[in-house]
Design an enzyme around this catalytic site. Sequence first.
Site, PDB file in Angstrom:
ATOM      1  N   CYS A   7      -7.694  11.911  -1.371  1.00  0.00           N
ATOM      2  CA  CYS A   7      -8.174  10.528  -1.229  1.00  0.00           C
ATOM      3  C   CYS A   7      -9.032  10.461   0.028  1.00  0.00           C
ATOM      4  O   CYS A   7      -9.521  11.494   0.501  1.00  0.00           O
ATOM      5  CB  CYS A   7      -7.019   9.539  -1.202  1.00  0.00           C
ATOM      6  N   ASN A  10      -5.882  10.393   3.434  1.00  0.00           N
ATOM      7  CA  ASN A  10      -4.673  11.226   3.273  1.00  0.00           C
ATOM      8  C   ASN A  10      -3.445  10.582   3.925  1.00  0.00           C
ATOM      9  O   ASN A  10      -2.551  11.280   4.419  1.00  0.00           O
ATOM     10  CB  ASN A  10      -4.893  12.654   3.796  1.00  0.00           C
ATOM     11  N   CYS A  12      -2.364   7.282   2.337  1.00  0.00           N
ATOM     12  CA  CYS A  12      -1.830   6.342   1.337  1.00  0.00           C
ATOM     13  C   CYS A  12      -1.733   6.983  -0.054  1.00  0.00           C
ATOM     14  O   CYS A  12      -0.647   7.354  -0.489  1.00  0.00           O
ATOM     15  CB  CYS A  12      -2.681   5.071   1.273  1.00  0.00           C
ATOM     16  N   ARG A  13      -2.875   7.111  -0.741  1.00  0.00           N
ATOM     17  CA  ARG A  13      -2.820   7.515  -2.157  1.00  0.00           C
ATOM     18  C   ARG A  13      -2.473   8.980  -2.382  1.00  0.00           C
ATOM     19  O   ARG A  13      -1.583   9.298  -3.188  1.00  0.00           O
ATOM     20  CB  ARG A  13      -4.156   7.185  -2.840  1.00  0.00           C
ATOM     21  N   SER A  14      -3.168   9.904  -1.705  1.00  0.00           N
ATOM     22  CA  SER A  14      -2.904  11.318  -2.015  1.00  0.00           C
ATOM     23  C   SER A  14      -1.544  11.817  -1.517  1.00  0.00           C
ATOM     24  O   SER A  14      -0.912  12.628  -2.213  1.00  0.00           O
ATOM     25  CB  SER A  14      -4.059  12.225  -1.564  1.00  0.00           C
ATOM     26  N   ASP A 123      -7.893   1.772  -3.531  1.00  0.00           N
ATOM     27  CA  ASP A 123      -7.515   1.954  -2.130  1.00  0.00           C
ATOM     28  C   ASP A 123      -6.651   0.767  -1.681  1.00  0.00           C
ATOM     29  O   ASP A 123      -7.121  -0.370  -1.683  1.00  0.00           O
ATOM     30  CB  ASP A 123      -8.812   2.027  -1.312  1.00  0.00           C
TER      31      ASP A 123
HETATM   32  P1  4NP Z   1      -6.088   6.516   1.478  1.00  0.00           P
HETATM   33  O1  4NP Z   1      -6.243   5.070   2.144  1.00  0.00           O
HETATM   34  O2  4NP Z   1      -7.487   7.044   1.263  1.00  0.00           O
HETATM   35  O3  4NP Z   1      -5.395   6.227   0.193  1.00  0.00           O
HETATM   36  O4  4NP Z   1      -5.282   7.329   2.446  1.00  0.00           O
HETATM   37  C1  4NP Z   1      -7.016   4.818   3.282  1.00  0.00           C
HETATM   38  C2  4NP Z   1      -6.493   5.110   4.523  1.00  0.00           C
HETATM   39  C3  4NP Z   1      -7.234   4.826   5.660  1.00  0.00           C
HETATM   40  C4  4NP Z   1      -8.485   4.256   5.540  1.00  0.00           C
HETATM   41  C5  4NP Z   1      -9.006   3.989   4.292  1.00  0.00           C
HETATM   42  C6  4NP Z   1      -8.263   4.269   3.161  1.00  0.00           C
HETATM   43  N1  4NP Z   1      -9.223   3.944   6.714  1.00  0.00           N
HETATM   44  O5  4NP Z   1     -10.312   3.354   6.563  1.00  0.00           O
HETATM   45  O6  4NP Z   1      -8.794   4.276   7.827  1.00  0.00           O
END
Ligand code: 4NP
Length: 154
Positions: A7, A10, A12-14, A123
């Site tokens: 993702c 790294n 939240c989703r992955s 997201d």
């Molecule tokens: P992820 O979510 O891609 O599912 O881990 C996010 C985590 C952090 C951010 C964006 C999405 N950020 O902008 O910091």
Amino acid sequence: MRVLFVCLGNICRSPTAEGVFRHKVREAGLQARIEVDSAGTGDWHVGKAPDARTRQAALRRGYDLSALRARQVCVDDFARFDLILAMDVNNLRHLERLRPAGGGAELDLLLRRCRLAPDEVPDPYYGGEAGFEQVLDLIEQAGDALLLELRGRL
Ligand code: 4NP
């Protein structure tokens, strides 16, 4: 068989996909045959544990993500993994640009691979609690379908 979930951050989703899928692989007794990891296309959260909201939502369903630490995806991952599954189209485009000449790992969107709609795991980072539940709902469904596919390929 080595599978990498990717993702943006790294956190939240992955990592959710890593924890849920590892759980399913263990339940199926396939932990010696299927390796699971996750990474982010971005580097902002490298070294951090998953987001607290992600950890709490996952723990409510029995997945402990507390030991995971964020890392950034790298070119070597295309040689180390058989299958790299992106959470959304932006991450997939990033991986396509990073992919070395000569290929390596197979690359796809997680939900497309599992023939689920929508194509992307949204997201949840800037949204409310429902977004984290939706991530888990989608990933649990995808994990079942992915395990079925990989069993057929082992
Ligand atoms: P992820 O979510 O891609 O599912 O881990 C996010 C985590 C952090 C951010 C964006 C999405 N950020 O902008 O910091």
